[in-house]
Design a protein around this motif. Structure first.
Motif, PDB file in Angstrom:
ATOM      1  N   PHE A  37      -0.723 -19.524  -4.144  1.00  0.00           N
ATOM      2  CA  PHE A  37      -0.491 -18.138  -3.724  1.00  0.00           C
ATOM      3  C   PHE A  37      -1.231 -17.894  -2.423  1.00  0.00           C
ATOM      4  O   PHE A  37      -2.080 -18.694  -2.010  1.00  0.00           O
ATOM      5  N   SER A  38      -0.897 -16.791  -1.749  1.00  0.00           N
ATOM      6  CA  SER A  38      -1.511 -16.469  -0.466  1.00  0.00           C
ATOM      7  C   SER A  38      -2.203 -15.126  -0.516  1.00  0.00           C
ATOM      8  O   SER A  38      -1.665 -14.152  -1.045  1.00  0.00           O
ATOM      9  N   CYS A  42      -4.966  -9.887   7.122  1.00  0.00           N
ATOM     10  CA  CYS A  42      -4.787  -8.900   8.184  1.00  0.00           C
ATOM     11  C   CYS A  42      -4.999  -7.461   7.722  1.00  0.00           C
ATOM     12  O   CYS A  42      -5.195  -6.575   8.542  1.00  0.00           O
ATOM     13  N   GLY A  43      -4.921  -7.214   6.405  1.00  0.00           N
ATOM     14  CA  GLY A  43      -5.096  -5.861   5.884  1.00  0.00           C
ATOM     15  C   GLY A  43      -3.841  -5.015   5.893  1.00  0.00           C
ATOM     16  O   GLY A  43      -3.879  -3.840   5.552  1.00  0.00           O
ATOM     17  N   ARG A  44      -2.696  -5.572   6.262  1.00  0.00           N
ATOM     18  CA  ARG A  44      -1.443  -4.811   6.344  1.00  0.00           C
ATOM     19  C   ARG A  44      -0.562  -4.915   5.092  1.00  0.00           C
ATOM     20  O   ARG A  44       0.397  -4.178   4.964  1.00  0.00           O
ATOM     21  N   SER A  45      -0.865  -5.820   4.196  1.00  0.00           N
ATOM     22  CA  SER A  45      -0.013  -6.063   3.029  1.00  0.00           C
ATOM     23  C   SER A  45       0.083  -4.841   2.120  1.00  0.00           C
ATOM     24  O   SER A  45      -0.895  -4.128   1.904  1.00  0.00           O
ATOM     25  N   GLN A  46       1.267  -4.616   1.593  1.00  0.00           N
ATOM     26  CA  GLN A  46       1.486  -3.577   0.590  1.00  0.00           C
ATOM     27  C   GLN A  46       1.249  -4.119  -0.817  1.00  0.00           C
ATOM     28  O   GLN A  46       1.352  -3.382  -1.789  1.00  0.00           O
ATOM     29  N   LYS A  47       0.942  -5.416  -0.928  1.00  0.00           N
ATOM     30  CA  LYS A  47       0.726  -6.067  -2.226  1.00  0.00           C
ATOM     31  C   LYS A  47      -0.686  -6.638  -2.321  1.00  0.00           C
ATOM     32  O   LYS A  47      -0.909  -7.682  -2.904  1.00  0.00           O
ATOM     33  N   CYS A  51      -0.627 -11.661   0.183  1.00  0.00           N
ATOM     34  CA  CYS A  51       0.096 -11.566   1.444  1.00  0.00           C
ATOM     35  C   CYS A  51       1.559 -11.253   1.173  1.00  0.00           C
ATOM     36  O   CYS A  51       2.176 -11.833   0.279  1.00  0.00           O
ATOM     37  N   ASP A  52       2.119 -10.304   1.944  1.00  0.00           N
ATOM     38  CA  ASP A  52       3.554 -10.015   1.853  1.00  0.00           C
ATOM     39  C   ASP A  52       4.247 -10.237   3.201  1.00  0.00           C
ATOM     40  O   ASP A  52       5.352  -9.764   3.422  1.00  0.00           O
TER      41      ASP A  52
END
Length: 71
Positions: A37-38, A42-47, A51-52
């Motif tokens: 899994f990842s 960056c802090g932008r993921s909605q999950k 990482c999304d």
């Protein structure tokens, strides 16, 4: 012998985790994970904390470990 967990720092992307590992929050609650899994860097993921791919085109980071020469 147990195989080591690997965390690979991806260029301009996530931390790719491979192996049998537990991922827990500050309260000790376990996140469901797969063998690979990842994790978001960056802090932008909605999950979060996963990482999304929201980083694509807006996050630059290419980290390298220091090379050690054999003596």
């Amino acid at each position: 012998m147990e195989k080591k967990v690997q965390i690979k720092v991806m260029d301009n992307g996530s931390l790719k985790v491979t192996g049998d590992v537990e991922l827990v929050d500050m309260d000790g609650n376990q996140f469901p994970v797969k063998p690979v899994f990842s994790l978001c860097r960056c802090g932008r993921s909605q999950k979060m904390p996963f990482c999304d791919a929201s980083h694509k085109g807006v996050f630059d980071s290419c980290v390298r470990a220091e090379k050690v020469l054999d003596e």
